[in-house]
Design a protein around this motif. Structure first.
Motif, short mmCIF file in Angstrom:
data_model
loop_
_atom_site.label_atom_id
_atom_site.label_comp_id
_atom_site.label_asym_id
_atom_site.label_seq_id
_atom_site.Cartn_x
_atom_site.Cartn_y
_atom_site.Cartn_z
N ALA A 24 0.83 -1.21 0.00
CA ALA A 24 0.00 0.00 0.00
C ALA A 24 0.87 1.25 0.00
CB ALA A 24 -0.92 -0.02 1.22
N ARG A 25 1.98 1.19 0.66
CA ARG A 25 2.86 2.37 0.70
C ARG A 25 3.48 2.60 -0.68
NH1 ARG A 25 5.51 1.14 5.02
NH2 ARG A 25 4.24 2.46 6.40
N ALA A 26 3.85 1.52 -1.34
CA ALA A 26 4.41 1.66 -2.69
C ALA A 26 3.37 2.22 -3.66
CB ALA A 26 4.92 0.31 -3.18
N ALA A 27 2.15 1.73 -3.52
CA ALA A 27 1.09 2.23 -4.40
C ALA A 27 0.83 3.71 -4.15
CB ALA A 27 -0.19 1.42 -4.18
N LEU A 28 0.91 4.13 -2.94
CA LEU A 28 0.70 5.55 -2.65
C LEU A 28 1.82 6.39 -3.22
CD1 LEU A 28 -0.81 7.84 -1.27
CD2 LEU A 28 0.45 7.29 0.86
N ASN A 29 3.05 5.89 -3.13
CA ASN A 29 4.17 6.64 -3.70
C ASN A 29 3.98 6.83 -5.21
OD1 ASN A 29 5.39 6.84 -1.21
ND2 ASN A 29 6.67 5.01 -1.50
N GLN A 30 3.54 5.75 -5.86
CA GLN A 30 3.30 5.84 -7.31
C GLN A 30 2.17 6.83 -7.61
OE1 GLN A 30 4.90 4.79 -9.91
NE2 GLN A 30 3.36 5.61 -11.34
N ALA A 31 1.13 6.81 -6.80
CA ALA A 31 0.01 7.73 -7.02
C ALA A 31 0.43 9.17 -6.76
CB ALA A 31 -1.16 7.34 -6.11
N GLU A 32 1.32 9.39 -5.81
CA GLU A 32 1.81 10.74 -5.55
C GLU A 32 2.62 11.26 -6.73
OE1 GLU A 32 1.28 12.80 -3.17
OE2 GLU A 32 0.46 11.66 -1.49
N ARG A 33 3.46 10.38 -7.29
CA ARG A 33 4.27 10.80 -8.44
C ARG A 33 3.37 11.11 -9.63
NH1 ARG A 33 7.77 6.71 -6.35
NH2 ARG A 33 6.80 5.17 -7.75
N GLU A 34 2.40 10.27 -9.83
CA GLU A 34 1.49 10.50 -10.96
C GLU A 34 0.71 11.78 -10.78
OE1 GLU A 34 -0.37 9.63 -14.61
OE2 GLU A 34 1.45 8.89 -13.64
N TRP A 35 0.33 12.06 -9.53
CA TRP A 35 -0.42 13.30 -9.26
C TRP A 35 0.42 14.54 -9.54
CZ3 TRP A 35 -4.42 16.14 -8.99
CH2 TRP A 35 -4.42 17.34 -8.27
N ARG A 36 1.68 14.48 -9.17
CA ARG A 36 2.54 15.65 -9.40
C ARG A 36 2.72 15.87 -10.91
NH1 ARG A 36 5.23 13.53 -4.82
NH2 ARG A 36 6.72 12.42 -6.17
N ARG A 37 2.89 14.78 -11.67
CA ARG A 37 3.08 14.93 -13.13
C ARG A 37 1.82 15.48 -13.80
NH1 ARG A 37 2.08 12.31 -17.74
NH2 ARG A 37 0.87 10.71 -16.67
N VAL A 38 0.67 14.92 -13.41
CA VAL A 38 -0.58 15.33 -14.05
C VAL A 38 -0.96 16.74 -13.67
CG1 VAL A 38 -3.07 14.87 -14.14
CG2 VAL A 38 -1.44 12.98 -14.32
N SER A 39 -0.76 17.09 -12.44
CA SER A 39 -1.13 18.45 -12.02
C SER A 39 -0.25 19.48 -12.73
CB SER A 39 -1.00 18.59 -10.50
OG SER A 39 0.34 18.35 -10.09
N GLY A 40 1.01 19.13 -13.01
CA GLY A 40 1.88 20.05 -13.75
C GLY A 40 1.41 20.23 -15.19
N LEU A 41 1.04 19.10 -15.81
CA LEU A 41 0.52 19.19 -17.17
C LEU A 41 -0.79 19.97 -17.23
CD1 LEU A 41 1.22 15.54 -18.41
CD2 LEU A 41 2.46 17.63 -19.05
N PHE A 42 -1.60 19.80 -16.19
CA PHE A 42 -2.87 20.53 -16.18
C PHE A 42 -2.62 22.03 -16.07
CE2 PHE A 42 -6.44 22.43 -13.89
CZ PHE A 42 -7.50 22.08 -14.70
N ASP A 43 -1.62 22.40 -15.29
CA ASP A 43 -1.31 23.83 -15.16
C ASP A 43 -0.84 24.42 -16.49
OD1 ASP A 43 -1.98 23.73 -12.51
OD2 ASP A 43 0.09 23.48 -11.78
N GLN A 44 -0.27 23.55 -17.34
CA GLN A 44 0.20 24.00 -18.67
C GLN A 44 -0.89 23.85 -19.74
OE1 GLN A 44 3.75 21.80 -19.54
NE2 GLN A 44 4.72 22.34 -17.57
N ALA A 45 -2.09 23.46 -19.27
CA ALA A 45 -3.23 23.26 -20.17
C ALA A 45 -2.96 22.18 -21.20
CB ALA A 45 -3.62 24.54 -20.86
N ALA A 46 -2.09 21.16 -20.79
CA ALA A 46 -1.73 20.09 -21.71
C ALA A 46 -2.66 18.91 -21.61
CB ALA A 46 -0.29 19.64 -21.44
#
Length: 392
Positions: free
Chosen positions: A124-146
């Motif tokens: 569960a901890r590994a899955a959360l780490n992966q979800a955190e990384r994915e969230w940071r990448r997606v939120s950055g792309l969203f800020d760029q309207a990508a």
């Protein structure tokens, strides 16, 4: 003829004249002029009485009751997990402290369950780490309207789900650790252990009774007070405002070395027995008291202040109720109406009617009349003597 008549009169009057002259002579001899004069033979002499000077006292009203000894706490030791009972870790009947180990249940299955829960936690901890990384990448792309808002929301949901799975995995580890700890069965309270109810080698289920532990210091004594007792009613009305001390007596009449304290008095009357349940706590360091045995307790149910103690025989009943006789400074008897209380230690409590220093007749009052002259016999030592220390 005339001489003969005078002679006859002399014969008739002669005896009466002798009687009259004799009475006159007696009157002259005692100097009173008659038998009823002052100091005459018919005057009543002063009545001999014994008196005691009384002083106000404070006394305790006590009552005796039959009580049953109970352990302060009596706990059933039960299994909180199932499994094979491996070993008993205590001596039956021994004193144990709280949390002392009593039994051991086979811990192997629970160790395995704990390892499984820890592996799930790591996953569960590994899955959360992966979800955190994915969230940071997606939120950055969203800020760029990508990317679209839908993709951003999906990444956020995945992160929240991963966080929930981690919390669930952590709870699973805690539960597994708890159950592994329950494989060592511990004493819930300090006290004396009972016999084992299940021997080693048996398969037990959750909730199985293994033994008991009874706390013997202090102990409770439970007893019943009659609701018709005036002192009990007063204690109920006052909410046991009096500091109630309790003494314990063995069946042979000897007194227990330690005093107890009343710690419970029911506010209601048992409709089946008409009694009020009470409970006292006694120290039991020597383990002299055992649960289940019957003893006698003496309870101070009331205190009376400013009362007087008299021998019961000093009180008589008059037309208007109980009375006593006092001796005035002129050594005459004076009747005094009094209001009585209970008998305490073989002495009669007088609530009203007496004052400090009154000389009360305690002997010789049976035929005494109000206003009669008296003479004192013996030295009164105080009517209250013999009643102990004023504590009933």
């Amino acid at each position: 003829m005339r001489a003969l008549e005078h002679s006859r009169r002399g014969l008739v009057l002669g005896p009466w004249l002798v009687v009259v002259l004799s009475l006159a002579a007696c009157g002259r001899e005692d100097g009173s002029g008659g038998p009823q004069g002052p100091g005459g033979a018919g005057a009543m002499p002063p009545a001999p009485v014994t008196v005691a000077s009384v002083e106000p006292e404070t006394i305790a009203i006590e009552a005796d009751y039959t009580a049953r000894v109970r352990g302060m706490r009596h706990a059933e030791v039960r299994a909180r997990v199932g499994g094979i009972l491996e070993e008993r870790l205590y001596e039956e009947g021994a004193e144990v402290a709280a949390e002392a180990p009593l039994f051991r249940i086979d811990p192997a299955p629970y160790r395995i369950a704990l390892e499984r829960a820890r592996a799930e936690l790591a996953n569960a901890r590994a899955a959360l780490n992966q979800a955190e990384r994915e969230w940071r990448r997606v939120s950055g792309l969203f800020d760029q309207a990508a990317i679209s808002g839908r993709e951003r929301d999906l990444a956020l949901s995945n992160r929240e789900l991963a966080q929930a799975r981690l919390a669930q995995a952590e709870a699973g580890v805690s539960q597994a650790e708890l159950e592994l700890g329950y494989t060592t069965v511990r004493a819930p309270v300090p006290g004396t252990t009972g016999l084992e109810q299940v021997t080693a080698g048996n398969l037990i289920n959750v909730g199985a009774l293994l033994t008991t532990v009874t706390q013997l210091d202090p102990v409770q004594l439970r007893f019943a007070l009659p609701a018709t007792d005036a002192a009990t009613r007063r204690a109920l009305q006052d909410n046991a405002a009096v500091e109630l001390g309790v003494e314990l007596y063995w069946p042979d009449g000897s007194v227990y070395a330690h005093r107890g304290q009343l710690d419970y008095l029911a506010s209601n009357v048992d409709p089946d027995t008409g009694n009020v349940v009470a409970q006292a706590v006694f120290p039991n360091r020597e383990r002299a008291l055992r649960p289940g045995e019957t003893v006698r307790v003496r309870l101070v149910v009331d205190r009376l202040e400013g009362v007087f103690l008299l021998p019961p025989e000093a009180v008589s009943q008059g037309a208007e109720g109980p009375k006593v006789f006092l001796v005035t400074e002129e050594n005459t008897a004076q009747a005094r109406a009094v209001r009585l209380g209970p008998l305490v230690g073989g002495r009669q409590v007088v609530l009203e009617g007496l004052g400090a220093g009154d000389r009360v007749v305690i002997n010789g009052q049976v035929a005494l009349q109000d206003g009669a002259a008296v003479t004192l016999e013996g030295a009164g030592q105080g009517a209250g003597q013999g009643a102990g220390d004023g504590q009933g």
